[in-house]
Each structure stands twice: as structure tokens, then as C-alpha cells.
Design a protein around this motif. Structure first.
Motif, PDB file in Angstrom:
ATOM      1  N   LEU A  18      -4.499 -50.842 -23.660  1.00  0.00           N
ATOM      2  CA  LEU A  18      -5.417 -50.463 -22.584  1.00  0.00           C
ATOM      3  C   LEU A  18      -4.761 -49.417 -21.688  1.00  0.00           C
ATOM      4  N   ASP A  19      -3.515 -49.657 -21.295  1.00  0.00           N
ATOM      5  CA  ASP A  19      -2.786 -48.707 -20.445  1.00  0.00           C
ATOM      6  C   ASP A  19      -2.668 -47.347 -21.131  1.00  0.00           C
ATOM      7  N   GLU A  22      -6.106 -45.629 -21.190  1.00  0.00           N
ATOM      8  CA  GLU A  22      -6.497 -45.191 -19.853  1.00  0.00           C
ATOM      9  C   GLU A  22      -5.693 -43.954 -19.442  1.00  0.00           C
ATOM     10  N   LYS A  23      -4.402 -43.947 -19.739  1.00  0.00           N
ATOM     11  CA  LYS A  23      -3.533 -42.828 -19.360  1.00  0.00           C
ATOM     12  C   LYS A  23      -3.894 -41.544 -20.113  1.00  0.00           C
ATOM     13  N   GLY A  25      -6.675 -40.990 -21.936  1.00  0.00           N
ATOM     14  CA  GLY A  25      -8.094 -40.775 -22.167  1.00  0.00           C
ATOM     15  C   GLY A  25      -8.391 -41.122 -23.619  1.00  0.00           C
ATOM     16  N   LEU A  34     -14.996 -46.184 -22.921  1.00  0.00           N
ATOM     17  CA  LEU A  34     -13.947 -47.087 -22.437  1.00  0.00           C
ATOM     18  C   LEU A  34     -14.455 -48.027 -21.348  1.00  0.00           C
ATOM     19  N   ALA A  35     -15.240 -47.528 -20.413  1.00  0.00           N
ATOM     20  CA  ALA A  35     -15.756 -48.384 -19.340  1.00  0.00           C
ATOM     21  C   ALA A  35     -16.641 -49.494 -19.905  1.00  0.00           C
ATOM     22  N   CYS A  38     -14.398 -52.091 -21.667  1.00  0.00           N
ATOM     23  CA  CYS A  38     -13.650 -52.901 -20.697  1.00  0.00           C
ATOM     24  C   CYS A  38     -14.558 -53.887 -19.972  1.00  0.00           C
ATOM     25  N   ALA A  96     -14.292 -45.623 -15.718  1.00  0.00           N
ATOM     26  CA  ALA A  96     -13.308 -46.203 -16.643  1.00  0.00           C
ATOM     27  C   ALA A  96     -12.108 -46.771 -15.903  1.00  0.00           C
ATOM     28  N   THR A  97     -11.694 -46.158 -14.805  1.00  0.00           N
ATOM     29  CA  THR A  97     -10.541 -46.644 -14.048  1.00  0.00           C
ATOM     30  C   THR A  97     -10.839 -48.013 -13.444  1.00  0.00           C
ATOM     31  N   ALA A 100     -11.178 -50.578 -16.375  1.00  0.00           N
ATOM     32  CA  ALA A 100      -9.867 -50.913 -16.954  1.00  0.00           C
ATOM     33  C   ALA A 100      -9.088 -51.827 -16.016  1.00  0.00           C
ATOM     34  N   ARG A 104      -7.765 -55.447 -17.058  1.00  0.00           N
ATOM     35  CA  ARG A 104      -6.335 -55.743 -16.944  1.00  0.00           C
ATOM     36  C   ARG A 104      -6.128 -57.012 -16.106  1.00  0.00           C
TER      37      ARG A 104
END
Length: 150
Positions: A18-19, A22-23, A25, A34-35, A38, A96-97, A100, A104
Motif C-alpha cells: 500500500l505504501d 501510494e508513494k 502512484g 486506488l481510492a 482502499c 487516494a491519500t 490509503a 492503513r
């Protein structure tokens, strides 16, 4: 591009992927971004901890629940395009941020949870280890449709 083959053995493995996504893209190789992925995964992780927001007709649970759980845990795979009881499905184009961070946090809560989890509406009672394994398989399934950019 073909779907990625992923097999997470721990929740920390899923968090690490996941990290990474997210980092860097990622590009969707399936129907969800991604959103959406998650938010969908969070829905089920949170349900195992806080209570599920849906019910499955008892006949499905009685006829198929244990059989499907056994297949998923033994093969470490979920069927593509399978049924999800989540209603309403996550909308595309979400943040997405934020999504995620929610996932997490819910995975960390699941990893660190002491004691039993809430019974699954579809599978019934699962041990804590089964819940964690099921969620790592679920994460690998959905993350496999996201291609990191780097």
C-alpha cells in the motif's frame, strides 16, 4: 497489462505494498482506482473490528460460507468478479491519500487487535488468524489490479 500476482503473508506485507503504491502512484488494470480499492478493503477490515454494516441471507451462509472460506484460504485466491455484499460500492475518483490512510489505520488495528473479531456475515466465526489471513488475501486480490508506476 496482465494482473499482478501477489501473495501477502502478513498484514505488514500488505501495508508495505500500500505504501509503495501510494508513494509511486498506480494505474488501475481493473475497474477500481486506488481510492476505491482502499475504501472497499477498509469496509471489511473495519467490519471485523467494529461490526458489519450488512447481512447475508442465512441460506447463503449455510450452503456456501464454509466451503468458500476453505477454498479461499487453501488457494490463497479470490475469484475475479465475485460477489460483494458491500452496498453502495465506492465511487471512482476519491481521495487516494485519505482512503490509503483509512486502510492503513484499519489494517494496523487488525494486526494489533487482541482477542476475537466479530463474526463474518458470510463465513461465520473465524479465528483471529483466519481473519488476518483472509484480509491479506483480500488485499492481494484487489492490489493485483493496480500497477505501481515505479
Amino acid at each position: 497489462m496482465p494482473r499482478r500476482q501477489l501473495d501477502f503473508r502478513t498484514i505488514d506485507d500488505a501495508i508495505a505494498e500500500l505504501d509503495r503504491m501510494e508513494k509511486s502512484g498506480c494505474d488501475p488494470q481493473g475497474n477500481w482506482d486506488l481510492a476505491q480499492v482502499c475504501n472497499h478493503l477498509s469496509f471489511f477490515t473495519e467490519g471485523s473490528l467494529d461490526g458489519h454494516k450488512f447481512k447475508v441471507p442465512w441460506i447463503f451462509k449455510a450452503l456456501f460460507g464454509k466451503m468458500v472460506l476453505k477454498r479461499i484460504l487453501s488457494s490463497r485466491q479470490m475469484k475475479v468478479g465475485g460477489f460483494t455484499p458491500q452496498k453502495q460500492l465506492p465511487e471512482p475518483g476519491g481521495d487516494a491519500t485519505v482512503a490509503a490512510a483509512r486502510l492503513r489505520q484499519s489494517l494496523i488495528r487488525m494486526r494489533d487487535h487482541k482477542g476475537d473479531f466479530i463474526a463474518s456475515p458470510f463465513f461465520g466465526y473465524l479465528t483471529p488468524d483466519q481473519w488476518r489471513e483472509l484480509q491479506t488475501i483480500h488485499c492481494a486480490h484487489h492490489f493485483s489490479f493496480l500497477q505501481p508506476k515505479a
